[in-house]
Design a protein around this motif. Sequence first.
Motif, PDB file in Angstrom:
ATOM      1  N   GLU A 298       0.830  -1.177   0.048  1.00 33.43           N
ATOM      2  CA  GLU A 298       0.086   0.056  -0.086  1.00 33.43           C
ATOM      3  C   GLU A 298       0.939   1.189   0.010  1.00 33.43           C
ATOM      4  O   GLU A 298       0.305   2.349  -0.377  1.00 33.43           O
ATOM      5  CB  GLU A 298      -0.900  -0.059   1.263  1.00 33.43           C
ATOM      6  CG  GLU A 298      -2.101  -0.995   1.173  1.00 33.43           C
ATOM      7  CD  GLU A 298      -2.725  -1.034   2.316  1.00 33.43           C
ATOM      8  OE1 GLU A 298      -2.443  -0.458   3.434  1.00 33.43           O
ATOM      9  OE2 GLU A 298      -3.776  -1.671   2.209  1.00 33.43           O
ATOM     10  N   SER A 299       2.096   1.097   0.625  1.00 34.22           N
ATOM     11  CA  SER A 299       3.059   2.416   0.418  1.00 34.22           C
ATOM     12  C   SER A 299       3.473   2.723  -0.885  1.00 34.22           C
ATOM     13  O   SER A 299       4.143   3.750  -0.746  1.00 34.22           O
ATOM     14  CB  SER A 299       4.172   1.910   1.420  1.00 34.22           C
ATOM     15  OG  SER A 299       4.967   1.154   0.981  1.00 34.22           O
ATOM     16  N   GLY A 300       3.552   1.912  -1.712  1.00 32.22           N
ATOM     17  CA  GLY A 300       4.228   2.121  -3.046  1.00 32.22           C
ATOM     18  C   GLY A 300       5.351   1.550  -3.076  1.00 32.22           C
ATOM     19  O   GLY A 300       6.060   1.345  -4.359  1.00 32.22           O
ATOM     20  N   LEU A 301       5.970   0.920  -1.893  1.00 30.16           N
ATOM     21  CA  LEU A 301       6.923  -0.177  -2.047  1.00 30.16           C
ATOM     22  C   LEU A 301       6.620  -1.456  -2.686  1.00 30.16           C
ATOM     23  O   LEU A 301       5.554  -1.987  -2.954  1.00 30.16           O
ATOM     24  CB  LEU A 301       7.714  -0.128  -0.848  1.00 30.16           C
ATOM     25  CG  LEU A 301       8.247   1.076  -0.071  1.00 30.16           C
ATOM     26  CD1 LEU A 301       8.372   0.642   1.549  1.00 30.16           C
ATOM     27  CD2 LEU A 301       9.575   1.589  -0.782  1.00 30.16           C
ATOM     28  N   ARG A 302       7.909  -2.201  -3.156  1.00 26.58           N
ATOM     29  CA  ARG A 302       7.489  -3.433  -3.767  1.00 26.58           C
ATOM     30  C   ARG A 302       8.214  -4.516  -2.767  1.00 26.58           C
ATOM     31  O   ARG A 302       9.354  -4.323  -2.800  1.00 26.58           O
ATOM     32  CB  ARG A 302       8.029  -3.563  -5.133  1.00 26.58           C
ATOM     33  CG  ARG A 302       7.644  -4.881  -5.880  1.00 26.58           C
ATOM     34  CD  ARG A 302       7.682  -4.767  -7.402  1.00 26.58           C
ATOM     35  NE  ARG A 302       9.241  -4.425  -7.796  1.00 26.58           N
ATOM     36  CZ  ARG A 302      10.061  -5.493  -8.224  1.00 26.58           C
ATOM     37  NH1 ARG A 302       9.576  -6.762  -8.443  1.00 26.58           N
ATOM     38  NH2 ARG A 302      11.102  -5.132  -8.888  1.00 26.58           N
ATOM     39  N   LEU A 303       7.448  -5.591  -2.408  1.00 29.56           N
ATOM     40  CA  LEU A 303       8.150  -6.495  -1.533  1.00 29.56           C
ATOM     41  C   LEU A 303       8.900  -7.461  -2.460  1.00 29.56           C
ATOM     42  O   LEU A 303       8.236  -8.149  -3.364  1.00 29.56           O
ATOM     43  CB  LEU A 303       7.001  -7.364  -0.809  1.00 29.56           C
ATOM     44  CG  LEU A 303       7.788  -8.249   0.260  1.00 29.56           C
ATOM     45  CD1 LEU A 303       8.590  -7.831   1.247  1.00 29.56           C
ATOM     46  CD2 LEU A 303       6.467  -9.099   0.977  1.00 29.56           C
ATOM     47  N   LEU A 304      10.305  -7.645  -2.235  1.00 33.20           N
ATOM     48  CA  LEU A 304      10.907  -8.485  -3.165  1.00 33.20           C
ATOM     49  C   LEU A 304      10.965 -10.065  -2.485  1.00 33.20           C
ATOM     50  O   LEU A 304      10.943 -11.001  -3.032  1.00 33.20           O
ATOM     51  CB  LEU A 304      12.419  -7.908  -3.373  1.00 33.20           C
ATOM     52  CG  LEU A 304      12.533  -6.628  -3.970  1.00 33.20           C
ATOM     53  CD1 LEU A 304      13.999  -6.217  -4.248  1.00 33.20           C
ATOM     54  CD2 LEU A 304      12.100  -6.815  -5.393  1.00 33.20           C
ATOM     55  N   ASN A 305      11.066  -9.964  -1.071  1.00 32.25           N
ATOM     56  CA  ASN A 305      11.250 -11.229  -0.691  1.00 32.25           C
ATOM     57  C   ASN A 305      11.377 -11.223   0.971  1.00 32.25           C
ATOM     58  O   ASN A 305      11.619 -10.150   1.583  1.00 32.25           O
ATOM     59  CB  ASN A 305      12.574 -12.071  -1.100  1.00 32.25           C
ATOM     60  CG  ASN A 305      12.234 -13.515  -1.244  1.00 32.25           C
ATOM     61  OD1 ASN A 305      11.586 -14.278  -0.447  1.00 32.25           O
ATOM     62  ND2 ASN A 305      13.175 -14.016  -2.038  1.00 32.25           N
ATOM     63  N   ILE A 306      11.102 -12.321   1.718  1.00 33.68           N
ATOM     64  CA  ILE A 306      11.068 -12.286   3.094  1.00 33.68           C
ATOM     65  C   ILE A 306      12.034 -13.654   3.358  1.00 33.68           C
ATOM     66  O   ILE A 306      11.902 -14.825   2.792  1.00 33.68           O
ATOM     67  CB  ILE A 306       9.821 -12.536   3.834  1.00 33.68           C
ATOM     68  CG1 ILE A 306       8.934 -11.320   3.470  1.00 33.68           C
ATOM     69  CG2 ILE A 306       9.917 -12.796   5.239  1.00 33.68           C
ATOM     70  CD1 ILE A 306       7.199 -11.798   3.731  1.00 33.68           C
ATOM     71  N   TYR A 307      13.041 -13.203   4.208  1.00 33.04           N
ATOM     72  CA  TYR A 307      14.146 -14.279   4.477  1.00 33.04           C
ATOM     73  C   TYR A 307      13.973 -14.554   6.204  1.00 33.04           C
ATOM     74  O   TYR A 307      13.785 -13.656   6.842  1.00 33.04           O
ATOM     75  CB  TYR A 307      15.512 -13.894   3.925  1.00 33.04           C
ATOM     76  CG  TYR A 307      15.753 -13.571   2.724  1.00 33.04           C
ATOM     77  CD1 TYR A 307      15.598 -14.723   1.729  1.00 33.04           C
ATOM     78  CD2 TYR A 307      15.828 -12.303   2.075  1.00 33.04           C
ATOM     79  CE1 TYR A 307      15.771 -14.521   0.394  1.00 33.04           C
ATOM     80  CE2 TYR A 307      15.843 -11.920   0.899  1.00 33.04           C
ATOM     81  CZ  TYR A 307      15.877 -13.133  -0.176  1.00 33.04           C
ATOM     82  OH  TYR A 307      16.032 -12.854  -1.556  1.00 33.04           O
ATOM     83  N   ASP A 308      14.599 -15.896   6.391  1.00 34.09           N
ATOM     84  CA  ASP A 308      14.903 -16.355   7.695  1.00 34.09           C
ATOM     85  C   ASP A 308      15.954 -15.509   8.192  1.00 34.09           C
ATOM     86  O   ASP A 308      16.742 -14.681   7.707  1.00 34.09           O
ATOM     87  CB  ASP A 308      15.143 -17.848   7.478  1.00 34.09           C
ATOM     88  CG  ASP A 308      15.201 -18.439   8.991  1.00 34.09           C
ATOM     89  OD1 ASP A 308      14.716 -17.619  10.018  1.00 34.09           O
ATOM     90  OD2 ASP A 308      15.640 -19.448   9.037  1.00 34.09           O
ATOM     91  N   ASP A 309      16.322 -15.614   9.489  1.00 40.65           N
ATOM     92  CA  ASP A 309      17.343 -14.750  10.302  1.00 40.65           C
ATOM     93  C   ASP A 309      18.601 -14.964   9.793  1.00 40.65           C
ATOM     94  O   ASP A 309      19.513 -16.093   9.652  1.00 40.65           O
ATOM     95  CB  ASP A 309      16.984 -15.319  11.611  1.00 40.65           C
ATOM     96  CG  ASP A 309      17.856 -14.334  12.634  1.00 40.65           C
ATOM     97  OD1 ASP A 309      18.451 -13.167  12.133  1.00 40.65           O
ATOM     98  OD2 ASP A 309      18.026 -14.715  13.788  1.00 40.65           O
TER      99      ASP A 309
END
Length: 251
Positions: A218-229
């Motif tokens: 919603e902010s206009g940013l694009r989520l590229l990925n989510i990674y583990d720690d």
Amino acid sequence: MAGNIPYSDFAYVYDKLMYDVDYKKWADFIESIFKKYKQNPSLVLDLACGTGSFTIEMAKRGYDMIGIDISVDMLNCAKEKSSHYENILYLNQDMVNFELYGTVDAIVLLMDSLNYILYKKDVKKLFKNVHNYLNPGGLFIFDINTPYKFKNIFKNNVFYDVSDEITYIWQNSFDSKRNICEFDLTIFTKENGMYKRMDEIHLERCYEINDLKKMVNESGLRLLNIYDDLKFAKAPSNAQRVFFVCEREKL
């Protein structure tokens, strides 16, 4: 840290409490994200920089750094530690409502600092602000304590650590209805052969991964990925910390 009242006494024992954090490893991981997404940032903003340990580590590697924190005492510690580095600018601001004179190539928000923001409206405001001050193609990287950690590790547990210089007792209380965890800290530091007591109460909010995904988009940013720690791997269901990598889309 932001979202709560800054803690003056806490700033001066923060580094002792965080003795087990490997800032070089954190910087290695952030740099590996830059390389993975073919980014070569010059100017990096470290939001909620605290006493500047990560900021300094990145400055050592040649990055021009801006460190922002709401606590004057945290920044005083940071400035004292980094007096030899001319490529760091510290600003005393709230991470949600920060203002810069121009844009930056990358923004990081680390050490679960986002969890200190207690209201979704403020997270949305932060993300919008990041979008405004990030150069096109630039990366925004942040980490959170996961819902699994709040519900299974923190919950209502007590933790402690005892050493010659500093001892703490950390009592947790997690309110599952409000998704707020209260950390009640009692800290003893040794000064001139005697112990000084400090009492702190910190609050963190548990955010669901899907809620944060939605707010990023919603902010206009694009989520590229989510990674583990601190690793390039998909986070398992019992992950305690995850990293979000977002991008302001290229023009």
